[in-house]
Design a protein around this motif. Structure first.
Motif, short mmCIF file in Angstrom:
data_model
loop_
_atom_site.label_atom_id
_atom_site.label_comp_id
_atom_site.label_asym_id
_atom_site.label_seq_id
_atom_site.Cartn_x
_atom_site.Cartn_y
_atom_site.Cartn_z
N ARG A 127 0.83 -1.20 0.00
CA ARG A 127 0.00 0.00 0.00
C ARG A 127 0.87 1.25 0.00
O ARG A 127 1.95 1.27 0.60
CB ARG A 127 -0.92 0.03 1.23
CG ARG A 127 -2.07 -0.95 1.15
CD ARG A 127 -2.98 -0.83 2.34
NE ARG A 127 -4.27 -1.48 2.10
CZ ARG A 127 -5.26 -1.51 2.96
NH1 ARG A 127 -5.13 -0.93 4.15
NH2 ARG A 127 -6.40 -2.11 2.66
N GLU A 132 -3.13 0.56 -3.70
CA GLU A 132 -2.74 -0.75 -3.18
C GLU A 132 -2.62 -1.71 -4.36
O GLU A 132 -3.27 -1.54 -5.39
CB GLU A 132 -3.70 -1.26 -2.12
CG GLU A 132 -5.12 -1.45 -2.58
CD GLU A 132 -6.03 -1.87 -1.42
OE1 GLU A 132 -5.57 -1.96 -0.27
OE2 GLU A 132 -7.21 -2.12 -1.69
N ARG A 196 -6.79 2.81 -3.05
CA ARG A 196 -6.70 2.10 -1.78
C ARG A 196 -8.04 2.08 -1.04
O ARG A 196 -8.73 3.09 -0.94
CB ARG A 196 -5.65 2.78 -0.91
CG ARG A 196 -5.52 2.19 0.47
CD ARG A 196 -4.38 2.84 1.21
NE ARG A 196 -4.39 2.43 2.60
CZ ARG A 196 -3.42 2.73 3.47
NH1 ARG A 196 -2.39 3.45 3.07
NH2 ARG A 196 -3.49 2.35 4.71
#
Length: 199
Positions: A127, A132, A196
């Motif tokens: 991440r 991510e 993310r």
């Protein structure tokens, strides 16, 4: 643990978005008559954590080099260091190198001790602040610490996109400077990086 490294990195791409305008003569809102622009890949960012196969999340700090090209790894064995002249999350090619301690006399086993027993196919998640990406382990090998400079695939920003995790590995010989090997785990992307999740 310190690693001798050299290299450089590429800049991330930028993306544009169409804009809207209002015609003052009739008050009708319309899109500009410019051709639509395709959204580019997300801007590359430095990693801030890596999730190991066991589920352990290891914070990742940026790590520079010091005298004679040695990479500074964080002293805390629960953290790892990302070589900041290597590839970032979102870069299209090259190695993202993250290194951590296997142990320390005053702290016990480090988070990266797990790398000594990982298997092909296990998943890792990296991440950054906004991205991510999942990687699958392709290989685990031992490299003599004294030969790291020659193993350019570990840290090169050229070649296929990959994640490279490194920690020290036995044997430990105090009279020869400590651990003699490095465990090098290479993983490849399962898919592209994406925004993310905040969960």
């Amino acid at each position: 643990m310190v690693l001798a490294l050299t290299g450089a990195c590429a800049d991330g791409d930028r993306q544009g978005t169409p804009s809207a305008s209002t015609r003052p003569d009739d008050g009708v809102r319309s899109l500009d008559a410019r051709p639509a622009e395709r959204a580019g890949p997300p801007a590359a960012e430095r990693p801030v954590s890596v999730r190991l196969p066991s589920g352990t999340v290891v914070p990742v700090r940026a790590a520079g080099t010091r005298g004679r090209g040695l990479l500074d790894v964080p002293d805390d064995v629960t953290e790892a260091g990302w070589w900041r002249t290597g590839a970032r999350l979102g870069d299209p090619f090259g190695s993202t190198l993250i290194a951590g301690h296997v142990d320390a006399v005053d702290q016990g086993l480090g988070s990266f001790a797990e790398l000594l027993a990982v298997r092909e196919g296990q998943r890792l998640r990296v991440r950054s602040r906004g991205l991510e990406q999942t990687f699958a382990i392709r290989s685990r090998e031992l490299v003599l610490r004294s030969r790291l400079r020659d193993a350019t695939r570990i840290y090169s920003v050229r070649g296929p996109r990959r994640l490279t995790l490194v920690t020290c590995a036995p044997p430990y010989l105090a009279d020869r400077g400590g651990y003699q090997n490095l465990a090098v785990v290479t993983a490849v992307p399962v898919g592209p990086p994406h925004a993310r999740s905040r969960a």
